[in-house]
Design a protein around this motif. Structure first.
Motif, PDB file in Angstrom:
ATOM      1  N   ILE A  99     -67.989  25.479  -5.507  1.00  0.00           N
ATOM      2  CA  ILE A  99     -67.168  26.560  -4.965  1.00  0.00           C
ATOM      3  C   ILE A  99     -66.973  27.579  -6.073  1.00  0.00           C
ATOM      4  O   ILE A  99     -66.491  27.250  -7.159  1.00  0.00           O
ATOM      5  N   ALA A 100     -67.375  28.812  -5.795  1.00  0.00           N
ATOM      6  CA  ALA A 100     -67.319  29.863  -6.804  1.00  0.00           C
ATOM      7  C   ALA A 100     -66.394  30.988  -6.362  1.00  0.00           C
ATOM      8  O   ALA A 100     -66.378  31.367  -5.193  1.00  0.00           O
ATOM      9  N   ILE A 101     -65.634  31.495  -7.302  1.00  0.00           N
ATOM     10  CA  ILE A 101     -64.797  32.666  -7.078  1.00  0.00           C
ATOM     11  C   ILE A 101     -65.408  33.810  -7.867  1.00  0.00           C
ATOM     12  O   ILE A 101     -65.536  33.731  -9.090  1.00  0.00           O
ATOM     13  N   VAL A 102     -65.806  34.852  -7.150  1.00  0.00           N
ATOM     14  CA  VAL A 102     -66.510  35.976  -7.772  1.00  0.00           C
ATOM     15  C   VAL A 102     -65.585  37.193  -7.786  1.00  0.00           C
ATOM     16  O   VAL A 102     -65.237  37.722  -6.731  1.00  0.00           O
ATOM     17  N   PRO A 103     -65.141  37.626  -8.955  1.00  0.00           N
ATOM     18  CA  PRO A 103     -64.229  38.771  -9.028  1.00  0.00           C
ATOM     19  C   PRO A 103     -64.965  40.107  -8.982  1.00  0.00           C
ATOM     20  O   PRO A 103     -66.006  40.282  -9.613  1.00  0.00           O
ATOM     21  N   PHE A 104     -64.408  41.040  -8.226  1.00  0.00           N
ATOM     22  CA  PHE A 104     -64.872  42.422  -8.201  1.00  0.00           C
ATOM     23  C   PHE A 104     -63.683  43.312  -8.541  1.00  0.00           C
ATOM     24  O   PHE A 104     -62.572  42.828  -8.733  1.00  0.00           O
TER      25      PHE A 104
ATOM     26  N   SER B 166     -53.736  37.488  -3.040  1.00  0.00           N
ATOM     27  CA  SER B 166     -53.935  36.210  -2.349  1.00  0.00           C
ATOM     28  C   SER B 166     -54.780  35.227  -3.140  1.00  0.00           C
ATOM     29  O   SER B 166     -54.664  34.012  -2.942  1.00  0.00           O
ATOM     30  N   ILE B 167     -55.626  35.718  -4.035  1.00  0.00           N
ATOM     31  CA  ILE B 167     -56.576  34.836  -4.715  1.00  0.00           C
ATOM     32  C   ILE B 167     -55.868  33.748  -5.512  1.00  0.00           C
ATOM     33  O   ILE B 167     -56.370  32.626  -5.638  1.00  0.00           O
ATOM     34  N   PHE B 168     -54.684  34.010  -6.023  1.00  0.00           N
ATOM     35  CA  PHE B 168     -53.971  33.001  -6.812  1.00  0.00           C
ATOM     36  C   PHE B 168     -53.534  31.831  -5.934  1.00  0.00           C
ATOM     37  O   PHE B 168     -53.579  30.670  -6.361  1.00  0.00           O
ATOM     38  N   ASN B 169     -53.129  32.137  -4.700  1.00  0.00           N
ATOM     39  CA  ASN B 169     -52.794  31.065  -3.757  1.00  0.00           C
ATOM     40  C   ASN B 169     -54.031  30.267  -3.377  1.00  0.00           C
ATOM     41  O   ASN B 169     -53.958  29.048  -3.186  1.00  0.00           O
ATOM     42  N   VAL B 170     -55.159  30.941  -3.260  1.00  0.00           N
ATOM     43  CA  VAL B 170     -56.419  30.274  -2.929  1.00  0.00           C
ATOM     44  C   VAL B 170     -56.811  29.310  -4.043  1.00  0.00           C
ATOM     45  O   VAL B 170     -57.175  28.154  -3.787  1.00  0.00           O
ATOM     46  N   ILE B 171     -56.722  29.760  -5.273  1.00  0.00           N
ATOM     47  CA  ILE B 171     -57.075  28.910  -6.416  1.00  0.00           C
ATOM     48  C   ILE B 171     -56.145  27.699  -6.494  1.00  0.00           C
ATOM     49  O   ILE B 171     -56.598  26.564  -6.715  1.00  0.00           O
TER      50      ILE B 171
ATOM     51  N   PHE C  88     -54.600  26.270  -4.057  1.00  0.00           N
ATOM     52  CA  PHE C  88     -54.947  25.368  -2.959  1.00  0.00           C
ATOM     53  C   PHE C  88     -56.169  24.529  -3.312  1.00  0.00           C
ATOM     54  O   PHE C  88     -56.178  23.303  -3.132  1.00  0.00           O
ATOM     55  N   LEU C  89     -57.215  25.166  -3.800  1.00  0.00           N
ATOM     56  CA  LEU C  89     -58.439  24.448  -4.135  1.00  0.00           C
ATOM     57  C   LEU C  89     -58.192  23.406  -5.227  1.00  0.00           C
ATOM     58  O   LEU C  89     -58.720  22.293  -5.172  1.00  0.00           O
ATOM     59  N   ARG C  90     -57.376  23.769  -6.199  1.00  0.00           N
ATOM     60  CA  ARG C  90     -57.059  22.814  -7.259  1.00  0.00           C
ATOM     61  C   ARG C  90     -56.245  21.638  -6.742  1.00  0.00           C
ATOM     62  O   ARG C  90     -56.361  20.510  -7.250  1.00  0.00           O
ATOM     63  N   SER C  91     -55.435  21.880  -5.721  1.00  0.00           N
ATOM     64  CA  SER C  91     -54.613  20.798  -5.166  1.00  0.00           C
ATOM     65  C   SER C  91     -55.457  19.743  -4.474  1.00  0.00           C
ATOM     66  O   SER C  91     -55.010  18.605  -4.311  1.00  0.00           O
ATOM     67  N   LEU C  92     -56.673  20.099  -4.075  1.00  0.00           N
ATOM     68  CA  LEU C  92     -57.554  19.126  -3.426  1.00  0.00           C
ATOM     69  C   LEU C  92     -58.069  18.089  -4.413  1.00  0.00           C
ATOM     70  O   LEU C  92     -58.417  16.969  -4.027  1.00  0.00           O
ATOM     71  N   LYS C  93     -58.186  18.483  -5.695  1.00  0.00           N
ATOM     72  CA  LYS C  93     -58.530  17.570  -6.798  1.00  0.00           C
ATOM     73  C   LYS C  93     -59.913  16.938  -6.694  1.00  0.00           C
ATOM     74  O   LYS C  93     -60.242  16.026  -7.439  1.00  0.00           O
ATOM     75  N   ARG C  94     -60.721  17.417  -5.781  1.00  0.00           N
ATOM     76  CA  ARG C  94     -62.069  16.863  -5.653  1.00  0.00           C
ATOM     77  C   ARG C  94     -63.143  17.938  -5.804  1.00  0.00           C
ATOM     78  O   ARG C  94     -64.315  17.668  -5.592  1.00  0.00           O
ATOM     79  N   ILE C  95     -62.701  19.161  -6.133  1.00  0.00           N
ATOM     80  CA  ILE C  95     -63.639  20.278  -6.158  1.00  0.00           C
ATOM     81  C   ILE C  95     -63.540  21.014  -7.485  1.00  0.00           C
ATOM     82  O   ILE C  95     -62.442  21.346  -7.942  1.00  0.00           O
ATOM     83  N   ASP C  96     -64.664  21.230  -8.101  1.00  0.00           N
ATOM     84  CA  ASP C  96     -64.702  22.047  -9.308  1.00  0.00           C
ATOM     85  C   ASP C  96     -64.812  23.515  -8.912  1.00  0.00           C
ATOM     86  O   ASP C  96     -65.633  23.891  -8.075  1.00  0.00           O
ATOM     87  N   ILE C  97     -63.968  24.344  -9.500  1.00  0.00           N
ATOM     88  CA  ILE C  97     -63.942  25.771  -9.181  1.00  0.00           C
ATOM     89  C   ILE C  97     -64.596  26.550 -10.308  1.00  0.00           C
ATOM     90  O   ILE C  97     -64.254  26.373 -11.476  1.00  0.00           O
ATOM     91  N   ILE C  98     -65.524  27.403  -9.945  1.00  0.00           N
ATOM     92  CA  ILE C  98     -66.201  28.249 -10.914  1.00  0.00           C
ATOM     93  C   ILE C  98     -65.748  29.689 -10.682  1.00  0.00           C
ATOM     94  O   ILE C  98     -65.781  30.174  -9.554  1.00  0.00           O
ATOM     95  N   GLU C  99     -65.316  30.361 -11.743  1.00  0.00           N
ATOM     96  CA  GLU C  99     -64.995  31.791 -11.631  1.00  0.00           C
ATOM     97  C   GLU C  99     -65.971  32.549 -12.516  1.00  0.00           C
ATOM     98  O   GLU C  99     -65.947  32.430 -13.736  1.00  0.00           O
ATOM     99  N   ASP C 100     -66.855  33.307 -11.871  1.00  0.00           N
ATOM    100  CA  ASP C 100     -67.936  33.954 -12.617  1.00  0.00           C
ATOM    101  C   ASP C 100     -68.337  35.241 -11.903  1.00  0.00           C
ATOM    102  O   ASP C 100     -68.810  35.206 -10.766  1.00  0.00           O
ATOM    103  N   LYS C 101     -68.158  36.371 -12.561  1.00  0.00           N
ATOM    104  CA  LYS C 101     -68.506  37.654 -11.952  1.00  0.00           C
ATOM    105  C   LYS C 101     -70.014  37.882 -11.897  1.00  0.00           C
ATOM    106  O   LYS C 101     -70.464  38.831 -11.256  1.00  0.00           O
ATOM    107  N   MET C 102     -70.785  37.014 -12.541  1.00  0.00           N
ATOM    108  CA  MET C 102     -72.242  37.178 -12.550  1.00  0.00           C
ATOM    109  C   MET C 102     -72.918  36.485 -11.375  1.00  0.00           C
ATOM    110  O   MET C 102     -74.122  36.620 -11.180  1.00  0.00           O
TER     111      MET C 102
END
Length: 297
Positions: free
Chosen positions: A93-98, A121-126, A128-142
């Protein structure tokens, strides 16, 4: 190679429970509601929308964390459609900032699912995803996002928020309207002063000045912070936005700048007044913006 085409079908409740499990009756679901904008990846959602967007359908996205996966659900309180995906199917799961928004990309073994989010809203999304504890979150604008996906999100934001679709200069409020705003708001502040401080003649000059500045500060700060407008701006159909049209968090600084001596005259010496410049805000013409929006395809 992961396809970005829509391939996930809608599922019944029993199918969802069978795939990702269900909590005990009294257990609390981990839920994220009304924070994401659906863009692509789920056939059942596209059928539900039928060419419209979720705001047009008065619907929201709900995402629930379940024992073995995640449930994605479109609902407007009357009708709904949902699908589910197991944690094992998610590759990342990737979060891509613009500049003006974020895109959430859920890559699975068969497809890529895209959602959009605004800056708040993105902070609430992050979280939530972290609360699942089974998913690695990638934040990468590339991370590459198809132009079509970005176009869908931008069109949604242009239609339903104040994010700017074009050069700010083309929809900025004119100096004539800015002057009208100032004149009307000054009249309103004076009227409020006479209502709240009737015994002006018996007060010292310093007391009158302090009360006047305080009332001016409260007038602008409360109205622009809560409503992004004032009485004057409402009458001239203008409003306060951030540099890119998004909601600004600099209203306190903007209001503070107004009490600088001779600040209203700063508009005579440049394209922006001091309270616009230092707070990195703009005042846009709502009518001009609507005209620009009507040209979007």
């Amino acid at each position: 190679m992961i396809s970005s085409t829509d391939s996930m079908d809608a599922m019944t409740r029993s199918e969802i429970h069978k795939k990702v499990g269900k909590e005990w009756a009294l257990a609390d679901d981990i839920v994220l509601t009304s924070q994401l904008i659906y863009l692509s990846g789920i056939t059942g959602f596209n059928t539900y929308l039928n060419g419209k967007d979720q705001k047009d359908m008065d619907s929201v996205i709900r995402i629930k964390g379940k024992p073995r996966g995640i449930v994605f659900k479109f609902t407007n309180g009357i009708s709904s459609v949902a699908t589910a995906i197991t944690y094992q199917e998610i590759t990342d799961i990737a979060i891509v900032p613009f500049e003006s928004y974020y895109i959430l990309k859920v890559t699975t073994t068969t497809t890529a699912i895209y959602f959009g989010s605004d800056k708040e809203s993105i902070f609430n999304v992050i979280d939530f995803l972290r609360s699942l504890k089974r998913i690695d979150i990638i934040e990468d604008k590339m991370i590459e996002v198809p132009k079509e996906i970005k176009g869908r999100l931008e069109t949604f934001l242009y239609k339903h928020t104040d994010i700017l679709p074009i050069n700010i200069e083309t929809i900025k409020a004119s100096k004539t309207k800015r002057f009208l705003n100032y004149s009307i708001d000054l009249f309103m502040i004076s009227l409020l002063y006479m209502l709240f401080f009737r015994d002006i003649e018996s007060q010292q000059t310093s007391s009158v000045a302090f009360q006047s500045l305080t009332l001016q500060f409260l007038y602008y700060f409360i109205l622009e912070y809560v409503f992004k407008t004032t009485v004057g701006k409402t009458l001239t159909q203008t409003k306060v936005v951030g540099q890119d049209g998004s909601k600004t968090n600099n209203i306190f600084l903007r209001t503070l700048c107004r009490i600088i001596p001779f600040e209203p005259f700063s508009f005579l010496f440049g394209p922006k007044g001091w309270h616009d410049h230092f707070s990195e805000t703009n005042v846009i013409d709502i009518k001009l913006r609507k005209e620009q929006i009507s040209t979007l395809k």
